[in-house]
Design a protein around this motif. Structure first.
Motif, PDB file in Angstrom:
ATOM      1  N   THR A  98       0.835  -1.203   0.000  1.00  0.00           N
ATOM      2  CA  THR A  98       0.000   0.000   0.000  1.00  0.00           C
ATOM      3  C   THR A  98       0.868   1.250   0.000  1.00  0.00           C
ATOM      4  OG1 THR A  98      -0.118   0.148   2.407  1.00  0.00           O
ATOM      5  CG2 THR A  98      -1.824  -1.183   1.299  1.00  0.00           C
ATOM      6  N   ASN A  99       0.264   2.366  -0.393  1.00  0.00           N
ATOM      7  CA  ASN A  99       0.994   3.639  -0.425  1.00  0.00           C
ATOM      8  C   ASN A  99       1.475   4.045   0.959  1.00  0.00           C
ATOM      9  OD1 ASN A  99       0.215   3.561  -3.080  1.00  0.00           O
ATOM     10  ND2 ASN A  99      -1.168   5.309  -2.963  1.00  0.00           N
ATOM     11  N   SER A 100       0.635   3.857   1.974  1.00  0.00           N
ATOM     12  CA  SER A 100       1.024   4.241   3.328  1.00  0.00           C
ATOM     13  C   SER A 100       2.139   3.336   3.861  1.00  0.00           C
ATOM     14  CB  SER A 100      -0.175   4.234   4.274  1.00  0.00           C
ATOM     15  OG  SER A 100      -0.750   2.955   4.330  1.00  0.00           O
ATOM     16  N   ALA A 101       2.091   2.046   3.538  1.00  0.00           N
ATOM     17  CA  ALA A 101       3.157   1.136   3.959  1.00  0.00           C
ATOM     18  C   ALA A 101       4.467   1.495   3.257  1.00  0.00           C
ATOM     19  CB  ALA A 101       2.786  -0.310   3.666  1.00  0.00           C
ATOM     20  N   PHE A 102       4.384   1.868   1.990  1.00  0.00           N
ATOM     21  CA  PHE A 102       5.570   2.270   1.234  1.00  0.00           C
ATOM     22  C   PHE A 102       6.197   3.520   1.851  1.00  0.00           C
ATOM     23  CE2 PHE A 102       7.788   4.273  -2.345  1.00  0.00           C
ATOM     24  CZ  PHE A 102       8.536   3.204  -2.809  1.00  0.00           C
ATOM     25  N   THR A 103       5.363   4.476   2.235  1.00  0.00           N
ATOM     26  CA  THR A 103       5.861   5.689   2.895  1.00  0.00           C
ATOM     27  C   THR A 103       6.558   5.341   4.201  1.00  0.00           C
ATOM     28  OG1 THR A 103       4.200   7.100   1.869  1.00  0.00           O
ATOM     29  CG2 THR A 103       5.161   7.892   3.921  1.00  0.00           C
ATOM     30  N   ASP A 104       5.981   4.427   4.970  1.00  0.00           N
ATOM     31  CA  ASP A 104       6.599   4.001   6.235  1.00  0.00           C
ATOM     32  C   ASP A 104       7.947   3.319   5.995  1.00  0.00           C
ATOM     33  OD1 ASP A 104       4.470   5.029   7.634  1.00  0.00           O
ATOM     34  OD2 ASP A 104       3.464   3.094   7.910  1.00  0.00           O
ATOM     35  N   ILE A 105       8.041   2.521   4.937  1.00  0.00           N
ATOM     36  CA  ILE A 105       9.306   1.862   4.589  1.00  0.00           C
ATOM     37  C   ILE A 105      10.351   2.909   4.229  1.00  0.00           C
ATOM     38  CG2 ILE A 105      10.427   0.387   2.860  1.00  0.00           C
ATOM     39  CD1 ILE A 105       7.753  -1.252   2.824  1.00  0.00           C
ATOM     40  N   LEU A 106       9.951   3.924   3.454  1.00  0.00           N
ATOM     41  CA  LEU A 106      10.885   4.999   3.085  1.00  0.00           C
ATOM     42  C   LEU A 106      11.397   5.739   4.316  1.00  0.00           C
ATOM     43  CD1 LEU A 106       9.233   6.566  -0.095  1.00  0.00           C
ATOM     44  CD2 LEU A 106      11.418   5.362   0.022  1.00  0.00           C
ATOM     45  N   LYS A 107      10.504   5.998   5.270  1.00  0.00           N
ATOM     46  CA  LYS A 107      10.911   6.681   6.508  1.00  0.00           C
ATOM     47  C   LYS A 107      11.917   5.840   7.286  1.00  0.00           C
ATOM     48  CE  LYS A 107       6.699   9.374   7.089  1.00  0.00           C
ATOM     49  NZ  LYS A 107       5.454   9.530   7.844  1.00  0.00           N
ATOM     50  N   LEU A 108      11.673   4.530   7.368  1.00  0.00           N
ATOM     51  CA  LEU A 108      12.590   3.635   8.073  1.00  0.00           C
ATOM     52  C   LEU A 108      13.952   3.598   7.376  1.00  0.00           C
ATOM     53  CD1 LEU A 108      13.029   1.534  10.329  1.00  0.00           C
ATOM     54  CD2 LEU A 108      12.240  -0.187   8.704  1.00  0.00           C
ATOM     55  N   LEU A 109      13.945   3.486   6.053  1.00  0.00           N
ATOM     56  CA  LEU A 109      15.199   3.463   5.298  1.00  0.00           C
ATOM     57  C   LEU A 109      15.964   4.776   5.456  1.00  0.00           C
ATOM     58  CD1 LEU A 109      14.063   1.685   2.010  1.00  0.00           C
ATOM     59  CD2 LEU A 109      15.584   0.770   3.763  1.00  0.00           C
ATOM     60  N   ALA A 110      15.243   5.902   5.468  1.00  0.00           N
ATOM     61  CA  ALA A 110      15.889   7.211   5.635  1.00  0.00           C
ATOM     62  C   ALA A 110      16.597   7.299   6.985  1.00  0.00           C
ATOM     63  CB  ALA A 110      14.868   8.333   5.491  1.00  0.00           C
ATOM     64  N   GLU A 111      16.018   6.689   8.020  1.00  0.00           N
ATOM     65  CA  GLU A 111      16.657   6.667   9.338  1.00  0.00           C
ATOM     66  C   GLU A 111      17.865   5.731   9.357  1.00  0.00           C
ATOM     67  OE1 GLU A 111      14.109   5.938  12.696  1.00  0.00           O
ATOM     68  OE2 GLU A 111      12.522   7.176  11.835  1.00  0.00           O
ATOM     69  N   ALA A 112      17.770   4.620   8.631  1.00  0.00           N
ATOM     70  CA  ALA A 112      18.828   3.605   8.645  1.00  0.00           C
ATOM     71  C   ALA A 112      20.036   4.007   7.799  1.00  0.00           C
ATOM     72  CB  ALA A 112      18.273   2.265   8.158  1.00  0.00           C
ATOM     73  N   PHE A 113      19.796   4.711   6.680  1.00  0.00           N
ATOM     74  CA  PHE A 113      20.889   5.097   5.802  1.00  0.00           C
ATOM     75  C   PHE A 113      21.689   6.243   6.412  1.00  0.00           C
ATOM     76  CE2 PHE A 113      19.044   3.622   1.448  1.00  0.00           C
ATOM     77  CZ  PHE A 113      19.051   2.321   1.909  1.00  0.00           C
ATOM     78  N   PRO A 114      22.969   6.331   6.044  1.00  0.00           N
ATOM     79  CA  PRO A 114      23.786   7.436   6.543  1.00  0.00           C
ATOM     80  C   PRO A 114      23.204   8.790   6.131  1.00  0.00           C
ATOM     81  CG  PRO A 114      25.142   5.809   5.400  1.00  0.00           C
ATOM     82  CD  PRO A 114      23.722   5.430   5.175  1.00  0.00           C
ATOM     83  N   GLN A 115      23.384   9.750   7.008  1.00  0.00           N
ATOM     84  CA  GLN A 115      22.909  11.115   6.728  1.00  0.00           C
ATOM     85  C   GLN A 115      24.037  11.932   6.123  1.00  0.00           C
ATOM     86  OE1 GLN A 115      19.770  12.130   7.041  1.00  0.00           O
ATOM     87  NE2 GLN A 115      19.182  10.104   7.778  1.00  0.00           N
ATOM     88  N   PRO A 116      23.777  12.857   5.235  1.00  0.00           N
ATOM     89  CA  PRO A 116      22.489  13.090   4.604  1.00  0.00           C
ATOM     90  C   PRO A 116      22.260  12.101   3.475  1.00  0.00           C
ATOM     91  CG  PRO A 116      24.082  14.651   3.760  1.00  0.00           C
ATOM     92  CD  PRO A 116      24.796  13.812   4.779  1.00  0.00           C
TER      93      PRO A 116
END
Length: 138
Positions: free
Chosen positions: A33-51
């Motif tokens: 789902t679109n909302s699940a995909f957004t949640d996955i993106l948020k999790l990946l953004a936290e896990a990947f190095p910044q920026p």
């Protein structure tokens, strides 16, 4: 430019564009789902190095493809493939040929029974011949 943009500093396996395309492909294949995909993106953004350059939501990822001329047009279709609900049939709630409803829940009118995804050719041709190098190779 998007194909050359790094996903995060030091990432050599994926560009931002290739990673987003792969994620959207997984979304499609596994019916995420679109909302699940957004949640996955948020999790990946936290896990990947910044920026990092991950899109913030499904809508941002979809717009990334649209900006590159890779978008599509959704057209509602009769469940029996009688008509496309566009042009003179755009406002119809039932098929003028077989009478089947356009919507899964006619009272709410939000989810069509069937959708055709049309990928317009002109934007793709424009994108292909945008650069001189690509034009010469084609």
């Amino acid at each position: 430019k998007e194909a050359m943009r790094h996903l995060y500093h030091g990432c050599t396996k994926f560009s931002r564009f290739s990673f987003v395309v792969n994620l959207l492909h997984l979304k499609l294949c596994h019916r995420i789902t679109n909302s699940a995909f957004t949640d996955i993106l948020k999790l990946l953004a936290e896990a990947f190095p910044q920026p990092n350059t991950l899109p913030k939501s499904y809508d941002y990822a979809k717009n990334l493809l649209k900006e590159l001329g890779l978008g599509y047009e959704s057209i509602h279709v009769c469940i029996n493939n009688c008509v496309l609900f566009r042009k003179q049939y755009a406002k119809h709630d039932n098929c003028p040929v077989c009478g089947m409803p356009r919507w899964k829940d006619p009272a709410r009118k939000k989810i069509p029974q069937k959708v055709l995804r049309h990928f317009p050719l002109v934007p793709r041709l424009k994108r292909t011949f945008l650069s001189k190098k690509a034009s010469e190779e084609a």
